[in-house]
Design a protein around this motif. Sequence first.
Motif: not given
Length: 256
Positions: A4, A6-8, A62, A64-65, A68
Amino acid sequence: MLQRVEICGVDTAGLPKLTAKENEELMAALKAGDEEARNKFIVGNMRLVLSLVKRFWAKNANADDVFQAGCVGLIKAIDHFDTSFHVKFSTYAVPMILGEIKRYLRGGNSLRVSRSIRDTAYRILKVREKLEERDEEATIERIAQEMHVREREVVYALDAISDPVSLYDPVYNKSGDTLQLMDQIFDESQSDEIWTERVALREAMAKLDERERKILLLRYYEGKTQTEISAEVGISQAQVSRLEKNAIGSIRAEIS
């Protein structure tokens, strides 16, 4: 996880690229307490996090996780980085970022590595770089000599920051035919050939008479001499020798 842009909420395609000099200047400033420099340094090194996160695309976690968790590792690396070691920040940060991601993926059950062991490992990496720059072979023994420590300390420190490897990790993949690491592990003492020989030997031993079988067991499993066996069995040493040779000949004929 899909690749992707875009992440977070972060546009990874637009992340800034810092030069080595910019990294050094920002690090010096943030260590002096400059919060703006700290924020710039974090954002400027998110590409490092992104490059490591890509290793975990196939983990079904995930995105995003995971990103992070990698950023948490980056911040920890910034907080604990000691410029006096003269090690590149990326060299120091990569194991910490990977460790934080793996802690997240394993639900926080991973083994924590102490600061002293990590520091030893990073000094080892620096010594290794110096040896390689001098075109010397950076063996464990040579690194230990250079650092005036024991070889096992070098091995232990490097193992502590190394990436765990799964036995199910693919090491080769072609036309859908995947070879996993566990396929490369081989115990010579448990090969099919040796197992077959043991079965054949057991069957050949079973066909010997009781006295011949006892002589072979005493001779080759208990390590007794023919004289000791003769006293235990109650026959002469010459008879023991003859029976032993006959028994071995029978076994060879049976399994050949």
